[in-house]
Structures are given as C-alpha cells and as structure tokens.
Design a protein around this motif. Structure first.
Motif, PDB file in Angstrom:
ATOM      1  N   PRO A   1       0.823  -1.209   0.000  1.00  0.00           N
ATOM      2  CA  PRO A   1       0.000   0.000   0.000  1.00  0.00           C
ATOM      3  C   PRO A   1       0.859   1.262   0.000  1.00  0.00           C
ATOM      4  CG  PRO A   1      -0.248  -1.224   2.067  1.00  0.00           C
ATOM      5  CD  PRO A   1       0.860  -1.857   1.301  1.00  0.00           C
ATOM      6  N   PHE A   2       1.037   1.838  -1.162  1.00  0.00           N
ATOM      7  CA  PHE A   2       1.872   3.030  -1.274  1.00  0.00           C
ATOM      8  C   PHE A   2       1.269   4.201  -0.490  1.00  0.00           C
ATOM      9  CE2 PHE A   2       3.530   0.465  -4.585  1.00  0.00           C
ATOM     10  CZ  PHE A   2       4.849   0.861  -4.745  1.00  0.00           C
ATOM     11  N   CYS A   3      -0.062   4.211  -0.332  1.00  0.00           N
ATOM     12  CA  CYS A   3      -0.708   5.316   0.371  1.00  0.00           C
ATOM     13  C   CYS A   3      -0.177   5.456   1.789  1.00  0.00           C
ATOM     14  CB  CYS A   3      -2.215   5.112   0.395  1.00  0.00           C
ATOM     15  SG  CYS A   3      -2.732   3.525   1.060  1.00  0.00           S
ATOM     16  N   GLN A   4       0.172   4.339   2.409  1.00  0.00           N
ATOM     17  CA  GLN A   4       0.656   4.436   3.780  1.00  0.00           C
ATOM     18  C   GLN A   4       2.178   4.294   3.859  1.00  0.00           C
ATOM     19  OE1 GLN A   4      -1.806   0.972   5.206  1.00  0.00           O
ATOM     20  NE2 GLN A   4       0.099   0.360   6.124  1.00  0.00           N
ATOM     21  N   SER A   5       2.821   4.315   2.703  1.00  0.00           N
ATOM     22  CA  SER A   5       4.281   4.232   2.684  1.00  0.00           C
ATOM     23  C   SER A   5       4.863   5.624   2.865  1.00  0.00           C
ATOM     24  CB  SER A   5       4.736   3.674   1.343  1.00  0.00           C
ATOM     25  OG  SER A   5       4.597   4.673   0.345  1.00  0.00           O
ATOM     26  N   ASP A   6       6.177   5.725   2.751  1.00  0.00           N
ATOM     27  CA  ASP A   6       6.826   7.024   2.886  1.00  0.00           C
ATOM     28  C   ASP A   6       6.465   7.977   1.747  1.00  0.00           C
ATOM     29  OD1 ASP A   6       7.917   6.280   5.210  1.00  0.00           O
ATOM     30  OD2 ASP A   6       9.893   5.788   4.416  1.00  0.00           O
ATOM     31  N   TYR A   7       5.988   7.435   0.629  1.00  0.00           N
ATOM     32  CA  TYR A   7       5.539   8.314  -0.454  1.00  0.00           C
ATOM     33  C   TYR A   7       4.182   8.918  -0.113  1.00  0.00           C
ATOM     34  CZ  TYR A   7       9.102   6.056  -3.259  1.00  0.00           C
ATOM     35  OH  TYR A   7      10.288   5.590  -3.732  1.00  0.00           O
ATOM     36  N   GLY A   8       3.463   8.247   0.765  1.00  0.00           N
ATOM     37  CA  GLY A   8       2.098   8.669   1.052  1.00  0.00           C
ATOM     38  C   GLY A   8       1.992   9.344   2.395  1.00  0.00           C
ATOM     39  N   CYS A   9       1.176   8.753   3.251  1.00  0.00           N
ATOM     40  CA  CYS A   9       0.800   9.408   4.496  1.00  0.00           C
ATOM     41  C   CYS A   9       1.960   9.456   5.497  1.00  0.00           C
ATOM     42  CB  CYS A   9      -0.358   8.640   5.115  1.00  0.00           C
ATOM     43  SG  CYS A   9      -0.933   9.399   6.627  1.00  0.00           S
ATOM     44  N   PRO A  10       2.308  10.649   5.971  1.00  0.00           N
ATOM     45  CA  PRO A  10       3.366  10.749   6.986  1.00  0.00           C
ATOM     46  C   PRO A  10       2.987  10.011   8.269  1.00  0.00           C
ATOM     47  CG  PRO A  10       2.827  12.914   6.081  1.00  0.00           C
ATOM     48  CD  PRO A  10       1.786  11.966   5.583  1.00  0.00           C
ATOM     49  N   LEU A  11       1.697   9.851   8.482  1.00  0.00           N
ATOM     50  CA  LEU A  11       1.243   9.171   9.705  1.00  0.00           C
ATOM     51  C   LEU A  11       1.156   7.665   9.511  1.00  0.00           C
ATOM     52  CD1 LEU A  11      -1.539  11.698  10.618  1.00  0.00           C
ATOM     53  CD2 LEU A  11       0.356  11.070  12.101  1.00  0.00           C
ATOM     54  N   HIS A  12       1.422   7.222   8.302  1.00  0.00           N
ATOM     55  CA  HIS A  12       1.273   5.793   7.964  1.00  0.00           C
ATOM     56  C   HIS A  12      -0.110   5.285   8.375  1.00  0.00           C
ATOM     57  CE1 HIS A  12       5.427   6.004   6.933  1.00  0.00           C
ATOM     58  NE2 HIS A  12       5.766   6.315   8.152  1.00  0.00           N
ATOM     59  N   ASN A  13      -1.103   6.085   8.090  1.00  0.00           N
ATOM     60  CA  ASN A  13      -2.482   5.677   8.385  1.00  0.00           C
ATOM     61  C   ASN A  13      -2.793   4.328   7.752  1.00  0.00           C
ATOM     62  OD1 ASN A  13      -3.229   7.854   9.903  1.00  0.00           O
ATOM     63  ND2 ASN A  13      -4.195   8.972   8.224  1.00  0.00           N
ATOM     64  N   LEU A  14      -3.598   3.545   8.418  1.00  0.00           N
ATOM     65  CA  LEU A  14      -3.921   2.188   7.937  1.00  0.00           C
ATOM     66  C   LEU A  14      -5.047   2.291   6.907  1.00  0.00           C
ATOM     67  CD1 LEU A  14      -3.848   0.629  11.482  1.00  0.00           C
ATOM     68  CD2 LEU A  14      -2.011   0.588   9.788  1.00  0.00           C
ATOM     69  N   ILE A  15      -4.740   2.977   5.835  1.00  0.00           N
ATOM     70  CA  ILE A  15      -5.776   3.386   4.884  1.00  0.00           C
ATOM     71  C   ILE A  15      -6.584   2.223   4.298  1.00  0.00           C
ATOM     72  CG2 ILE A  15      -6.114   4.552   2.660  1.00  0.00           C
ATOM     73  CD1 ILE A  15      -3.715   6.393   3.597  1.00  0.00           C
ATOM     74  N   PRO A  16      -5.919   1.168   3.771  1.00  0.00           N
ATOM     75  CA  PRO A  16      -6.725   0.085   3.202  1.00  0.00           C
ATOM     76  C   PRO A  16      -7.665  -0.547   4.228  1.00  0.00           C
ATOM     77  CG  PRO A  16      -4.437  -0.135   2.537  1.00  0.00           C
ATOM     78  CD  PRO A  16      -4.477   0.938   3.578  1.00  0.00           C
ATOM     79  N   GLU A  17      -7.216  -0.601   5.474  1.00  0.00           N
ATOM     80  CA  GLU A  17      -8.064  -1.234   6.495  1.00  0.00           C
ATOM     81  C   GLU A  17      -9.343  -0.441   6.714  1.00  0.00           C
ATOM     82  OE1 GLU A  17      -6.218  -2.492  10.083  1.00  0.00           O
ATOM     83  OE2 GLU A  17      -4.302  -2.888   9.109  1.00  0.00           O
TER      84      GLU A  17
END
Lengths: 642, 462
Positions: free
Chosen positions: B52-68
C-alpha cells in the motif's frame, strides 16, 4: 546475459502483453524466457515472441509437438519453489476463452495442475520423460525444475543420471502471486541451501560436469547472482523483478484477475492499462549484469565459470542484528576447505544414444522423401519393447517441416510386435502408426494430432474385451488426434486428455482423470474413480452391467443416457471408425445391434463444461459469432448464469 | 478488501462542494458529504494493495492504515473504521479537511486512473463517529505522576499532549494566543476548518485531563527556569512562524502585512463578530506567494470584499500537469482560492515570473501601489494591501532563547531524537522540521511524545 532467464509464469497467470514482452526482451538479449505451464499460442511459436524455454508440467496444458519443437530448452516442472507439493493454480475467473483455447480446456473452470506427473512415479519414469522430450526435440536441452529442500542433492544426482542437462533449484521467496497464503508463509526453503547442497552432492557423485545448475527464487540484484554463482549456479532466473520493470506494483491480487497494471489479469479492460515495454526488462537485465561484472572485478574473477563454486569468496556478515543473532548457522554454505570449483562441461553431457533408436535407424531413412514432398507412404517395421518412444523423432521432423499441415495418414507406419514405453508419443497430424501386437506404458503420450491404432494379430487366441493390451497412462496429456485400441487399457487411461478422440474396449482405475477436452469411448468396463477432476470433454461408456455409477467420481461430472442426435451420431461414427481401423469384433457386434445397445451407453459430461456449452449455444442460436458468444457466455457464467 | 472490482465499477466521487461564486459571502465551510451508500462505494474503490503506497513514505506521513479503514467504510462499519483510524491519527477531523492528501497521490488507483477518495473517507469516518457519539473523553485510568509542559498548541503540540496524556502523564499546554490551536485556530481560515471543530477537540482533551493555559507565553509570562522546575519535561513546538522576507523597505509604510498576521486578524474578527482594522474590504489586494497560505489569503480577502485580488508568483508558470506517480503533480494547481477569484473577477488571480520590486505610498504613508517587474518591464499595480505569503524561514528565536537554546542554521531546534541541548527540553513539529503539513506535525508530535515517554519511564508503549 545468456545465463539469464525469466521465471516460469504461464500465459493465463499473466496477460498476453506481459508474457510477450518478457519473451521479446529475453530473445533480444540472447537470454531465455520461460513459457510457464500454460502452453503458448501457435502464432507465437518460432517468432520473436517465442519463449525459448517451454515448460512441461503435470497439467501438460498445450504441450503439443509444435510447442516442444519451438523450444531451445524444455523444462520439466517437478515442483514450484513457492508451493512445493502443489501444482499450478489458475482460478476460473482468469480462464477466459483465449486462455482456455491455448490450454485446451473449458473457459471459466479453475485449472489445478495435479501434484504429481501421472507419468512419473519413480526416477526411471522421469528418465523416460526426459528421453521422450529429447526425442520430441533433439535440439533442445532438457531441464528439470526442483525445489530447494533437504535431500535435493540426491534428487539432483538422480536427475543428472536420468539425462537432464539443466537442473534448476527453485527457492521459496518468489512465485507468490496467486499461491495460497498457507504455502507462501509456511512452505519452501531458500534457494541458497538447496543450491549449495545440489552442487556439493553432484560433485561427490562425479556428475557436476554433466549438468548446468540454475537457480531462482526472488533474485533481484547482481549481488544475488554473484552469491548464486559462488554457491554453484551457472544460470539464474528472475521473475518478480522483470515484472516490476514492466509495471507490477505488487498488489498481491494475481488470483483475483483485478491486476490494475494489466499484468496478472486477462480482463481486456485492465490489459489496456499495461504500460510495459521489452526495453524495460532488457535494461533491468543489463544493470544486473553490470553489477555482477563490478562484483566479479572486485573479486578478481574473470568469468562466471571461474566464480562457480568458489565458496571461499563468501564470508558471513558480522553486523547481523535481529531478535536472534547467531541463532542460525550458515556454515553449510561457507568454505569448508574443500572448495570445489566445478562447472558444466559440454563434453560430459549425457548421451541419449538416439542414433540407436528405431526412428533414426529405420523410420527417418524410410520416409525421407515423404518428409520432403508430402507424398503418402507406408512402411512396415518390427518393434520390440526396447524401442522406447517409437515414432517421436519422425513426428518431430514432420512438425518441423510441415507443422500441422500434413493430411491424415500421409506417413503410415505398420508396426508389429510389442511396443515399448511411450509408443507414438507426441505424434503430430499426418502421421499414423498401426501397431499389431501390444504396447507398454505411456502409449500415445501427448498425442498431438496423429493417429494410433493398436490391434491384436489375427492369429491371437485371446479375447480383446477381456485382456489388457496397452499399459498404464495411455494418452496422458494428449491434445489432439485419434487412437483406436482393440483391447483393454490399464490404469489412468486418457488422464489430462484435452483434445484426442479415443476408443478402447475397457479401462482400469482412474480413467479420464483431469480430462479437459476430447472424447473417450469405452466399450467395456471401467475401474474405480472414473472421471475424477474431469472438467471438459466427454466420455461415452458402454455400461452393460450397470455398474458405472459405482465407479464414477461424481464430484464434477454427471451421467446421462445418450439421447441427443448429435451425440448419437458422434458415438456411432467413432465406433464405426474403430471397427474399420482395428476390425474389432466387439465394435461390429455393437453396430449390428445398435438399437438394443445404444440405451446401454452412458454419457459422462462435466457440469461446468455443460453449463458453458449451453451458454455458448444459446448465444450462437441468437446469431452471435462464435468468439463473441464464448466471451459473452464466459462473463455471464462468471456472474452466475446457469 | 470489500470489493475486488470496486475500482472498475465505481468512479471517483468527491464531496459535493458549493459553487465558488456562492460561497464568498461568509467564512463557513462549503463542502457537504456523500450519501452513506455513495460513501460506501468510495470505500469499495480501494484495491487493498499488497504494497500500500498510500501508507508508505511516499504517502501518508502518519502511515495511516488506509486500506483497512477503507474496507470498513465499504462494510459500513464505522466503529471499526474509527478504531483503526485513531490508531495512527489523533485528529482525523483536521487532516480530513486540510491535508493535501499525499496518500491520494501515491494511491495505486492513481497510477492509471483516479485515486481513492482517501481524505474524504477519513473525514466521513470521524465526523460520523462524532455525530454518533463514538468520540467520547477517555481519561487515562492510571496517572504516572510525571508532569509535562507542552509549549504551543498547534497540531504537533496537541498530538504530543494527547499521546502523553493517554500514557498517564499530567500535561499542561501553554498557548500565547487567546485561543488554543495554533495554526489550526488562526492560521487556517474558518471556511477550510471551522473553529468549532478545533474547540470540540480541545474540549475533549480537557475532559481527559489536559490543562490548557491560553494567553501564556513561555519565557514571558512564566520563566523557562520555572517551567523546568515545575515539569519533568518540556516539549517545545512553537512552529516555524518567521516569515520569509522579500527585502523590501517597509519602514513607515502601512498596508503591508505578513500573511499570518492578516489571517489571524481575520479569524479573530470572525469569531468575535467584530470590526477588523486589517480587513481587505474595498481594497486592492496583492498577495505574494504560491503556497497554501497564499491561497488562504486570496480566499480570505475575497470574503472580506476586496476590490481586486492579484497573486504574484516568483516562479514561471509550469508548462504541463505531468505527474510522475507516486509524486504530487508538478503542474499548475488551482486551489479553492484561485477558483473563487476566477469566479469573482473572471480571471485567475496569478501572475507568474514576477514579484514586488518597490512599494509606492501616499502622503500619509499608506500603501497605494506596488511596482512589479514582468517580461523585463516594470508595471504598477494599484494596491492598498500587500500580503506576504512567501514562506517561512524558521522558528521565532525568542522562546528557544528563553530556555538558553539556540536555533540551528535553518532556524530549527531539536535533533532526530527530538532532543535539545537541555536534556529536559524536547522539540518537535514545524519548529524541528521546518514549515510543513498538519499530518507531518501530528506525526512529529506523536514521535516526540514517544521520546519524552522513554526519557521519563525508561521505555515507551506509545
């Protein structure tokens, strides 16, 4: 980069675009791409999109004579690194009509390769298959894919003795796309362990020079390749990394047909999103090669051969961190003072002694003119059980020169005696072998368009309806052609048949198992577990004693009377031809008493196959062209149309 | 993943938003939400990527558990979605409104289609949770007896305070302004983030035992020495509020304001429903800068009834909107302020490759026009109000100095472990990182809280 290969990913698991991209890239580089086990579309064979390595797995999908002849290397997949002990998995939703076509199976039906090869139950059987494939394409080297496991060295030695020229040790890290989660997490070993063991054991047995060792399992960098070479690998395979080069973002939805970058999907809408180019894969391979060069220069090694087996160049890292530092000893991989730099030597390669085969001694000279002109000819030859894989080399020559364009019965061989193993394997269209006598196991293995007739000598006193005249596993993996057997067959008759029509007068246990196409007519008793895992094709059984329902494996198929007009016609035609080809008295009797006998026949049809056929027929009746009807029916059945 | 084929079946649908021309008459928020059924579909567009790139370092600084939580949105299970959301993000109602959504840039759907509406889904979860009474004060069961002072109540300070309080430390937040929230309160205008939303959160935190002391500036109203005596640790998160200067001679000119001063005054006036001496009403306004703050200035000036609004951008206009996934688009980004200006005046307010060269004033010393250089020629723009939103050059040095600490060359304080030269004093947020996003501030506050907790307790379970 001649040592670089791409991993075995079948057409089916990945899209046409991705599959062709890999093939073009590797062909351009002089490396080798691997077709995987799902066959290859005939129009690709022999072009720049041709996969140099053709895989032969337990499912034998699309393993035709043409397929084998187009290979530079034929790989027998014994197991997969990511899921040892299991066969390939292709979920039904990815079996689109064009995939089913290439695989000779039914659209929408999941394809699970059986864990074992039905023609391999011992190392001798494997040797036989290696010999068969060598006959089917003498120019190809035969490779055997094993997985990294304890004791793989012994197996590798056996495989080397059996004649394989390449032994692939596959690790557990890669190949995880559609593998079951339980296998991804819990099965397999790293390639390093298996490779080191195989290399060492081969040396101990004096067999190392005979084979090329290859490894794969998530190799990503030049460093990985260097370590692999040091542990004994001369060739290496990559799969994950080239896919990433083509756009894979590791979605882990390879099993769902929803790959958003058009790689692990067959959905046309998603395939449009594929952005990969062969150049990307080529660049990746070049960079890996360059990194390998840099490492070799630093190690003061000039060639890969010099690097192979030089374990003294490895030393363990001292900065290992983690919860259990030092808990694992890797001393087995390291220099033990018995450094053994040994590698493949072309002069030590296994001698198949093909010049002693009946094909090269007798058949090729006899049909030399026919091969050139296509003028029909018949030749008689005596055979015995030492003539293994009879007719296959001649068949391969026909395929090379004529493809599948030769008219039926152009090349006719009248053989007499006891046929050896793999009699008439991979016989192509245009070739007929008529054997008077009996035959051993694997009769008509991989039959791909040719015709085989087996009948008893006229003077024989035995009753063909009561005696087994052909051994086990006849017509295993047949993709087309016809076979008429005037007698009973042994066990596992027509297993994985996907296109051949066969008439026989009785079969042993496990008949028609995993069949996906073609037609089997059985004019006598069947053994138990008949039609297990059968997902395509049709079988007609003469069930005089009304016992078939006891022997039938009803998981996927259902039994009915032969009532439809077209079915009756098909059945009668086949029996008439059987009578004509073999002179079978039993066939004659049935035909003479057709009205009384017909009700005793049972038709065995797989449920999914029937659903698909009727969905297609409904659409064709509305005037839809066949291809469109197939795709439309496929989508509709996926959505639940009955 | 709720729906493997969701991304193929449903199109991206953002929150409905009032047309630009209709939202200029006040400072209220102008987005609505989708119906629950549509929202579920948007959750179903998530592909539950293996990586999940959204929660990687490219994405959310908070590493939110977006897919979940996307999956839970699709399932309509707000309580579960909320528990996964709050695991990594203390204040989704803030990020859901103001975050530029790096996650959506990095969304794999955006590789060859349109990203999942991650930010909208986040906001929908938290707002529904507030409405359903799921967000209730949960004071810590056990107190550690340790006391921590947090200086600054912006998103970093609030996140640090929330985390430390959760752990059982007794937290006091010092804020020099009259209301808590820092930039959340006065930096971000009310139409982007309604101030009731900020106060709602502050009230919850107070109910959980955090003490807020507003109008208290560390080093002025209470000495640094006193703080280090009264508290076991002090966290400095005073922001990076020092405005970058344009090198103009502003001495004796009225009508030139740094953006933050202007925005603060604007929000204060809205909250107090009072006259605003710094209002742009009836004035020709020139804004210098191309960031979010500049946009906020444009939008605020429009709402105050500016006679004209021009935005000056130093860099040339980017030629294409080409985007290299998973990075943000490099092209022209037209935000809400520019849309509104275009709706109001018929043209985009931005002029590129230019900046203010000179200020022209009238006899009373009030600004009357600015001279800009464009295409090599000088041009005069009428302007009674010039707003400088050209970025920030670092923290204001006073607070650090009060603690005997010195900012580094970039105007920042604190090392990678959030430590300063004083072992009792920690630093985080924009003050340590430089001016950045709310999501980064929250991430900073959380990580700093962990460092403080480790220092106080010897280990941390935050």
């Amino acid at each position: 980069m001649r040592r670089f290969k791409t991993g075995a990913m079948s057409y089916g698991s990945i899209s046409q675009e991705a599959h062709e991209c890999l093939a073009r890239a590797m062909n351009a580089l002089g490396g080798k791409s691997n077709s995987g086990e799902g066959g290859e579309r005939p129009e690709r064979l022999g072009t720049e999109k041709n996969s140099a390595i053709k895989q032969v797995a337990s499912g034998r999908f699309g393993v035709t004579s043409e397929y084998l002849c187009s290979a530079a290397e034929i790989q027998i997949k014994m197991a997969q690194g990511a899921k040892p002990g299991e066969g390939g998995h292709l979920p039904g939703k990815k079996v689109y009509p064009w995939i089913a076509g290439t695989r000779y199976s039914t659209p929408g039906v999941s394809l699970i390769s059986p864990p074992p090869h039905h023609d391999i139950y011992s190392i001798e059987d494997l040797a036989q298959l290696i010999f068969d494939l060598k006959n089917a394409n003498r120019d190809a080297r035969i490779s055997v894919k094993l997985v990294s496991e304890h004791g793989v060295g012994t197996i590798a030695s056996g495989v080397a003795k059996a004649g394989a020229q390449v032994v692939l040790i596959s690790g557990f890290d890669g190949g995880t796309g559609a593998a079951p989660r339980s296998s991804i997490h819990n099965a397999g070993l790293p390639w390093e362990l298996g490779l080191a063991e195989a290399h060492r054991t081969l040396i101990e047995n004096g067999l190392r020079q005979r084979v090329i060792l290859e490894t794969d399992g998530k190799l990503l960098t030049g460093r990985d390749v260097a370590v692999a070479a040091i542990l004994g690998a001369e060739e290496v395979g990559f799969a994950t990394a080239p896919l990433v080069a083509l756009g894979c973002v590791m979605m882990r939805v390879c099993n769902l047909d929803t790959c958003p970058v058009g790689i692990a999907t067959q959905n046309p809408e998603l395939r449009c999103r594929f952005r990969g180019k062969p150049e990307y894969v080529m660049n990746f391979m070049r960079f890996v090669a360059e990194e390998l060069r840099i490492i070799m220069a630093r190690l003061e090694v000039r060639t890969v051969e010099e690097l192979v087996g030089r374990r003294s160049l490895l030393k363990p890292r001292e900065d290992v961190s983690g919860p259990h530092p030092g808990a694992v000893s890797i001393s087995a991989l390291l220099d033990d003072g018995k450094d053994a730099p040994a590698h493949f030597d072309p002069d030590a390669v296994f001698d198949f002694a093909l010049e002693k085969t009946a094909d090269l001694r007798v058949l090729l000279p006899a049909f030399e003119k026919t091969l050139r002109t296509g003028k029909p000819k018949t030749a008689a030859v005596a055979v015995s059980s030492v003539d293994r894989t009879f007719g296959t080399i001649l068949g391969s020559e026909i395929t090379r020169r004529w493809g599948s364009a030769l008219p039926d019965d152009t090349v006719t061989v009248e053989a007499r005696g006891g046929g050896g193993q793999s009699f008439g394997a991979f016989l192509p269209k245009g070739m007929t072998i008529r054997l008077t006598g009996d035959s051993n196991d694997y009769f008509g293995k991989g039959l791909s368009g040719g015709k085989l007739v087996l009948c008893l000598p006229k003077e024989s006193p035995i009753n063909p309806g009561e005696n087994i005249i052909v051994g086990n596993v006849a017509l295993y993996g047949a993709t087309g052609g016809e076979a008429y057997i005037n007698g009973m067959a042994g066990e596992r008759f027509c297993v994985r048949n996907s296109g051949a029509k066969a008439v026989v007068e009785g079969v042993g246990d496990h008949g028609c198992e995993y069949m996906t196409g073609g037609c089997a007519v059985i004019l006598g008793p069947t053994g138990k577990n008949f039609a297990a895992g059968m997902s395509g094709g049709v079988a007609y059984v003469l069930d005089e004693k009304h016992q078939l329902y006891l022997n039938l494996n009803k998981e996927l198929v259902s039994m009915s009377a032969v009532s439809e007009k077209s079915d009756v016609q098909e059945l009668r035609d086949l029996i008439e031809r059987h009578a004509a080809e073999t002179g079978s008295p039993r066939a004659r009797t049935i035909l003479d008493n057709w009205e009384e006998t017909l009700p005793l026949f049972k038709k065995i049809l797989p449920n999914d196959y029937r659903r698909m056929l009727s969905a297609i027929r409904r659409r064709e009746e509305k005037g839809m062209p066949r291809a469109q009807a197939e795709l439309d029916a496929f989508t509709a059945v996926q959505r639940g149309e009955r | 993943m709720g729906k493997p084929t969701g991304f193929l079946e449903y199109a991206r649908q953002e929150r409905p938003c009032a047309p630009p021309a209709e939202r200029l008459d006040g400072f209220r928020e102008f987005h609505g939400d989708l119906t629950p059924a549509r929202r579920r579909e948007q959750g179903g567009r998530c592909m539950n990527c293996g990586v999940p790139f959204c929660q990687s370092d490219y994405g959310c600084p908070l590493h939110n558990l977006i897919p979940e939580w996307n999956d839970e949105v699709f399932a309509g299970n707000i309580p579960h979605a909320l528990s996964r959301l709050l695991k990594t993000n203390n204040f989704p109602e803030f990020t859901g409104r103001v975050c530029p959504a790096l996650c959506e840039n990095a969304c794999v759907c955006a590789l060859n289609g349109e990203a999942v509406t991650v930010r909208d889904n986040e906001l929908s979860i938290i707002e529904e949770a507030w409405a359903d009474g799921l967000v209730i004060p949960a004071p810590p069961k056990v107190r550690t007896g340790k006391r921590v002072a947090v200086v600054g109540s912006g998103p970093a300070g609030l996140a640090a305070a929330d985390q430390l309080n959760r752990r059982g430390h007794s937290v006091t937040v010092l804020e020099r302004d009259d209301r808590p929230g820092g930039l959340l309160m006065y930096g971000i205008p009310a139409m982007k983030l309604d101030k009731r939303i900020v106060l709602r959160r502050i009230e919850k935190m107070e109910a959980e035992g955090i003490e807020f002391r507003c109008g208290t500036e560390a080093g002025r109203d209470i000495s640094a020495a006193q703080l280090t005596v009264d508290f076991d640790a002090v966290v400095l998160c005073c922001g990076a509020r020092k405005a970058r200067e344009l090198g103009l001679d502003t001495a004796g000119v009225s009508g030139v304001l740094p953006a933050l001063e202007y925005l603060t005054a604007a929000t204060k006036a809205v909250l107090a429903d009072a006259e605003n001496p710094r209002s742009a009403a009836g004035k020709n306004v020139v804004v210098v800068g191309n960031g979010d703050t500049a946009t906020d200035c444009v939008a605020t000036a429009l709402r105050q009834g500016a006679g004209s609004v021009i935005q000056l951008v130093r860099k040339p206009r980017p030629d294409s909107a080409a985007r290299v996934w998973p990075y943000p688009a490099a092209g022209v980004k037209t935000d809400y302020g520019q849309e509104e200006a275009a709706a109001r005046f018929g043209r985009d307010p931005r002029l590129y490759s230019t900046t203010v060269k000179e200020l022209l004033r009238d006899d009373a010393g009030a600004l009357r026009a600015v001279v800009i250089a464009t295409d090599g020629r000088e041009k005069e723009l009428p302007a009674e109000l010039l707003l400088i939103a050209a970025g920030f050059s670092g923290a204001e040095p006073e607070t650090a100095a009060a603690f005997g600490l010195e900012l580094n060359g970039k105007g920042r304080l604190g090392d990678a472990g959030f430590r300063t030269a004083d072992p009792k004093v920690f630093a985080c947020g924009d003050m340590r990182r430089g001016a950045s996003l709310v999501a980064w501030a929250i991430a900073e506050g959380r990580a700093c809280a962990r460092a403080v907790d480790e220092a106080l307790e010897g280990y941390s379970n935050l």
